[in-house]
Design an enzyme around this catalytic site. Structure first.
Site, PDB file in Angstrom:
ATOM      1  N   LEU A  69      67.690 -20.481  18.806  1.00 20.84           N
ATOM      2  CA  LEU A  69      66.935 -22.408  17.552  1.00 20.84           C
ATOM      3  C   LEU A  69      66.028 -22.098  17.606  1.00 20.84           C
ATOM      4  CD1 LEU A  69      69.240 -25.165  19.624  1.00 20.84           C
ATOM      5  CD2 LEU A  69      69.680 -24.350  17.561  1.00 20.84           C
ATOM      6  N   CYS A  70      64.894 -21.679  18.016  1.00 17.20           N
ATOM      7  CA  CYS A  70      63.893 -21.259  17.880  1.00 17.20           C
ATOM      8  C   CYS A  70      63.698 -20.517  17.048  1.00 17.20           C
ATOM      9  CB  CYS A  70      62.814 -20.986  18.903  1.00 17.20           C
ATOM     10  SG  CYS A  70      62.982 -18.695  19.661  1.00 17.20           S
ATOM     11  N   THR A  71      64.336 -19.666  16.316  1.00  9.81           N
ATOM     12  CA  THR A  71      64.008 -19.043  14.891  1.00  9.81           C
ATOM     13  C   THR A  71      64.625 -20.036  13.651  1.00  9.81           C
ATOM     14  OG1 THR A  71      64.697 -16.606  16.153  1.00  9.81           O
ATOM     15  CG2 THR A  71      64.489 -17.169  13.406  1.00  9.81           C
ATOM     16  N   GLU A  83      61.733 -22.943  14.009  1.00  9.56           N
ATOM     17  CA  GLU A  83      60.360 -22.333  13.330  1.00  9.56           C
ATOM     18  C   GLU A  83      59.987 -21.494  11.874  1.00  9.56           C
ATOM     19  OE1 GLU A  83      58.601 -21.897  17.140  1.00  9.56           O
ATOM     20  OE2 GLU A  83      59.215 -24.068  18.014  1.00  9.56           O
TER      21      GLU A  83
END
Length: 450
Positions: free
Chosen positions: A210-212, A215
């Protein structure tokens, strides 16, 4: 005389299989003109899917002598389909695939009767699927295959020694393609591995951190998944995303395009959006044709006995040269889908509502929002609303009473279950035994509790 010659030429290759004896034929094979006529009159085949592979299958089956065909597909034709789904034309864009495919094949192959069904496979009741001799799958979805597999296996009955009863076997022929690779398989529930027995053959869907997504997106797929998994919930709080709703899919495509443009990432298209969100497997026309030919031949062999069937999984790879291989997989004896069924012991006082609640808590099932059927009769239906209202009064009645006060029998439960953190539709066969009822031995009860 000319007309006779043309007719003989059209069925020449088929006649070589059906009119002559051979060393590899099935035990019940009886060659002759009567067999060819029986194929036309008595054998009913359902083709599930009218996409790239489904179009080929429908055409091949019609040219192989089958005259009673039906096809089911919930999708409409899109421009991106036209490069490989050869039954469709530009003027057909927006029309139901099943209806156009059926019309085109009937125009080209005289005498064939094809009934189209423009709906979801889950919308049809079990009785619909029970009417077919063979089910041929031309699907691009693992979830859809799994559902049809569970439907076909639900017809399977076992004797007292847990041996499958041959007359209840509903044969399936499954084909699938991915680029230059493909497979064809024969599934005889209870005798060969079903789809669930070999689910490990299909790699799990790729998941992105999810961070990829939030962001540092680097690909078009990252942008699509961001719009699908993050942006949708932000904008439509509490509203479930429906991958089969064209408006929902269009919204994801538009939002993904905006994000891709912001990060300078090319490649977001509506077809890629559908592929990422629905995990659709890409297809190539030549691969579809090869796999369809294998599936049509296996269907013919099952229906006629003109040769031994595939045993039981063929793989094709045309990426570099050509390579085919047949592997014989072994059936899982304890499979929840093609096995005798999950054994559930109940008191005669258990209501239908309590039974449905138990299915959600059962460690092997975890089945939520279940609809229950017994011997073709709907005891309770979660949807559509009109059927839910008609069967709602049964929830307060005991299951023992609703099943006719018999000591044991099989019921079918349709609902949703979680697999790899994703909800999927499924159908499960349940062997219900009522405790303390005449006809149930202590040994049976002890076995059920083990």
């Amino acid at each position: 005389m000319v007309e006779s010659t043309v007719q003989e030429s059209r069925s020449r290759d088929l006649d070589k299989l059906l009119l002559r004896p051979g060393n590899l034929v099935g035990s019940n094979f009886e060659p002759g003109p009567g067999l060819r006529e029986d194929l036309k009159e008595y054998v009913r085949v359902l083709v599930v899917g009218a996409g790239g592979l489904g179009c080929e299958l429908l055409k091949d089956l019609a040219l192989s002598g089958f005259r009673e065909l039906e096809v089911i597909d919930m999708d409409r034709i899109e421009v991106t389909n036209l490069n490989r789904q050869f039954l469709f034309r530009l003027d057909d864009v927006g029309k139901p695939k099943a209806e156009v495919a059926a019309k085109r094949v009937m125009q080209r192959v005289s005498g064939v009767n094809i009934v189209p069904h423009f709906c979801r496979i889950e919308d049809k009741e079990l009785e619909f699927y029970s009417n077919f001799s063979i089910i041929a799958l031309g699907l691009d979805s693992i979830e859809a295959r799994s559902y049809i597999n569970s439907v076909a296996c639900s017809f399977l009955e076992y004797d007292a020694d847990d041996n499958p009863q041959e007359e209840t076997v509903k044969p399936m022929v499954d084909g699938g393609t991915e680029g230059f690779q493909g497979h064809a398989r024969v599934i005889m529930p209870g005798l060969t591995p079903c789809f669930e027995c070999t689910i490990w053959l299909f790699p799990p869907q790729v998941k992105f951190p999810l961070c990829t997504l939030a962001e540092t997106p680097r690909t078009a797929a990252h942008c699509i998944e961001y719009a699908h998994l993050i942006k949708w919930d932000e904008v439509h709080s509490g509203k479930a995303f429906d991958p089969d709703d064209p408006e929902h899919m269009k919204w994801v495509y538009v939002e993904a395009s905006k994000r891709a443009e912001f990060f300078g990432i090319p490649g977001v298209t509506i077809s890629l959006t559908q592929g990422v969100v629905k995990n659709i497997i890409p297809a190539i026309a030549s691969t579809n044709a090869i796999i369809s030919a294998a599936c049509a031949l296996e269907t013919l062999k099952i229906a006629s006995g003109c040769s031994k069937t595939l045993s039981n999984y063929l793989t094709y790879n045309g990426a570099e040269g050509l390579h085919t291989k047949v592997t014989e997989f072994v059936r899982e004896k304890d499979c929840l889908v093609c096995g005798p069924g999950v054994l559930i012991e109940l008191e005669t006082s258990v209501t239908l509502q309590k039974f449905i609640d138990l299915l959600e808590e059962h460690p092997k099932l975890l089945l939520s929002k279940a609809s229950i059927a017994h011997r073709g009769k709907n005891l309770y239906m979660q949807a559509p609303p009109v059927l839910e209202e008609m069967t709602r009064s049964n929830l307060s009645k005991t299951l023992y009473e609703l099943m006719g006060k018999i000591p044991k029998d099989v019921v079918h439960a349709t609902g949703t279950t979680k697999k790899n953190d994703k909800k999927t539709s499924c159908l499960r066969k349940l062997r219900v035994i009522f405790k303390g009822v005449d006809g149930i031995t202590d040994m049976e009860t002890a076995a059920g509790g083990a």
